[in-house]
Enzyme design. Sequence first.
Site, PDB file in Angstrom:
ATOM      1  N   GLU A  13     -37.865  47.124 -21.878  1.00  0.00           N
ATOM      2  CA  GLU A  13     -38.681  48.021 -22.700  1.00  0.00           C
ATOM      3  C   GLU A  13     -39.939  47.332 -23.229  1.00  0.00           C
ATOM      4  OE1 GLU A  13     -36.379  49.953 -25.711  1.00  0.00           O
ATOM      5  OE2 GLU A  13     -35.194  51.094 -24.269  1.00  0.00           O
ATOM      6  N   GLU A  47     -29.376  51.244 -20.177  1.00  0.00           N
ATOM      7  CA  GLU A  47     -28.925  51.577 -21.534  1.00  0.00           C
ATOM      8  C   GLU A  47     -28.633  53.069 -21.579  1.00  0.00           C
ATOM      9  OE1 GLU A  47     -31.452  50.335 -24.766  1.00  0.00           O
ATOM     10  OE2 GLU A  47     -31.839  48.376 -23.835  1.00  0.00           O
TER      11      GLU A  47
END
Length: 968
Positions: free
Chosen positions: A447, A522
């Site tokens: 990210e 995730e």
Amino acid sequence: MKRICFPLIVLLATSCPGAEAVRAQDAPAAASEKGGGRERTNIDADWRFALGHAHDPARDFGYSTAPFFFAKAGYGDGPASPKFDDRAWRRVDVPHDWGVEVPFSSKAEANHGSRAIGPGFPENNIGWYRKTLTIPESDRGRRIAVEFDGIFRNGVIWFNGHYLGREHSGYSSSRFDLTDYINYDGPNTLVVRVDTSTFEGWFYEGAGIYRHVWLTKTDPLHIPQWGTYVTTTLQGADAEVTARATIRNEDVRARQFTVRQEVIGPDARSLATTQGAAQQLAPGASIDHSTVLPLKGAQLWSLDTPVMHQLVTTVLEGGAVRDRYVTPFGVRTIRWDPNTGFWLNGRHVKLKGTNNHQDHAGIGAALPDEMQVYRLERLKAMGSNAYRASHNPPTPELLDAADRLGMLVIDEHRMMGTAPELRDQLDRMVLRDRNHPSVILWSVGNEEWAIEGKEVGARLTKLMQARVRELDPTRPSTVATASNDTSGTATTTEIAGLNYIAQHNADAYHQARPDVPVVITEEGQTTTTRGIYFDDRDASHLAAYDRPPRPVESSSIEQAWRAIAQRPWMGGMFVWTGFDYRGETTPFGWPAISSQFGMLDTTGLFKDTAWYLKSQWTEAPMAHIVGHWNWPDRTGQPIPIWIYANADEAELLLNGRSRGRQKMPAYGHSEWQVPYAPGVLTARAYRSGKLVASDRVETTQAPQALKLSVERPGLPSAARDVAVVTVSAVDAKGRTVPVAADKVTFELKGAGRIMGVGNGDPSSHEPDQFLDKVAVDSVTGWEMADLDAGSAASGLPPLASLQWRDPFRWYPPGAGPATPQGFVLRARWEPSTETGATRRTLFLPRLSPGQRVFVGGVDVTAAMAPNGSGVAAALPTSTIQKSGTQDIVIVVPQGGEAALGALQDVGANGKNVAYIQSVSPAEPWSRSLFNGHAQVIVRFGSGSARPARLVATAPGLKPASVSLVPAR
């Protein structure tokens, strides 16, 4: 259609005597691995530790204030100096995390667990570690290095006053060569200054030398750290092992040698051996050696049978063994397919993974090795087969445990980039971990919001993954993206790592890039509190029913698993998270101090969502009721009751009467609203109409007694020295009371020590550890005055009438004042702000046999006693209880020249003359039960064979005790 095939992988290299398992497990101080010219010794035990100060050198023991600091070799000052007096410091063993010892604060970073550390807390951000090493003359000629598995954070390493280097990252293993600075047969001082002022992540990260430390000795002709690499290919039932080793010559002369490679099977039998031709290696040169060994009827490493082999690499010179390096590895193949996902040994495996940070209740980040095993076993009990180390390389012992237990791992780099420091960290991760069969995927980032959708993100991904392929062509790489699928990192990655399927159009991505395998790195991010079934936001508690965390761009665990299970081309998913962890207190801030994303709480107890995953990820029949049945204030009100079961149908009964039988929805649960009435709820699960599993919860009475259950006792292994004990409250019928909140006090009798306590409450501010608080005050600002014979002969001289000067001032040769026969030294001590101190000890150098010492005008000479390199005295109670500044006076009645020389030798710049240690005794170990449970972690000492007894008491409850037997 393109398929990505990565044939095998292996395991970390470590040295050992021969063919036995080689990692020294968890900190026995004398644990040592010897083989040939190699010796690798664990040096975790017996360090000195103290907190310094990030902003004030005076409170950082004068570090960086002496002349020539960092200007000339060997001028490390303050604690970096070998002359520094650390007798007042606390003794600790590493791994050590001082972060769990500091208090919580509303002013601290909530994302980091609200511990008073990091920005705004300079008094808690510097940790000093010092250790004395004795290296015998017989080691002269060997290469000797210290290896740190992890220091959080920004560690500066000094040895015998010499600066060795710095390790910025808290997650990278590092090595520093000591050879050129050693005092053979004399004391050697290893010093580490740790600075946690800057965070790396956005979660609790620990503080200190929180992983193992090793001392490695080798012949100058040796295999360097992480210098072996094993790969295998399968040919039917047989395998070929390609064994690579780097040989380095750090001698001043050329060396001739041969390399022997031997594969040792899981039963310790030799399976294959080869020896190469003689080679010569010039001084300072390295050479890579590669050979192929056939392996008949190879036993494969798999999830169910994690069979480990070892490669023993021996460097011989004239028939003498110069080095022996043992590399554990597993024979297995992996394949990532864009249409079918992940394959292990030719069998399809859906990845049922979790993300995890590295801390545990009561301990922080400094986990004993057996706690790594315990945590993986808890995840496997849920049905998980994969683990993502988020968002940093894990400790080597976690990967060792994953190898032994059969758990697949995504090994993740800390920060994206190609700057030399970041590339070096990436290289070290891959070189260290590429021999672990558990590692199936590298991740080069997570990210990276600022770049993931941009061209620079695409470029860095491509360059970093290419570098990984250079070091390890057997595994692919991924980078986890937050949302952007059409540009940036997602366009150049080998494996697409998508964080949260609701934030991506995964189907469109798969259609647009049909040659790129996809895994959900995730998923979920649901927030629940163990044992809570109605929201109580004032207490930062959230009901345990699975639900999307946000109205948009989020999924419940059920929704997420359904989406992954229904897409065969997806490799699987990694739930955010396996365990709760300190920090990231979403959706709360203070007073919450831990996350609630976990399937398990911070102690490893299952939440209800863990039972959901168990119903989906395991085959053995099971049923689980979501909810307890203790609602005296809700009589007649509807209570939501869910059932998780891996069955066709589920039935719920209240006090023996059926509330209905429902078909279990695919990937879902059954649900009822049941008006509360005391009694028993029973769940029944059916397959093909046959009862296969059941569960029950019932109304309990008030707590009557405590109960201790040993979840992880000492086992018959030298390493398994941790006992995990659950404490709960039970009623008169022995039933666990699910709403009990009693405060329990613990005492350990016999061997061992309590390491930490926890209860899984995300807003509890109770201490994790109950340790004596030790504060160390430097006594500085020294003045000196000459004494005449009369003044030196009696008690405290008339200080006001003396002429004072700086005893540390430098004068040109011949220009300074004459050295007196006797003199007096004076400094002022500002007592530590440490409240509750009941013991204060003054530590001084021995300047003269007849020296006298006064504190606050009180003569403490009679209390002074030899102590280490100097003298020490316990200060009288009257002195302890005084407040405000006090004088410390040392009277040297004779031998002034020698005494002044000794003073100036140890007290360079006036910063190392005297210290006062203040100790506030710890309160008894205790923890409140949270929804009926708490946890105690007990550690046995190295080699201990004596049992211990843990006793738990609480007001109004019958106490409990349990015998704990250490490993033998």
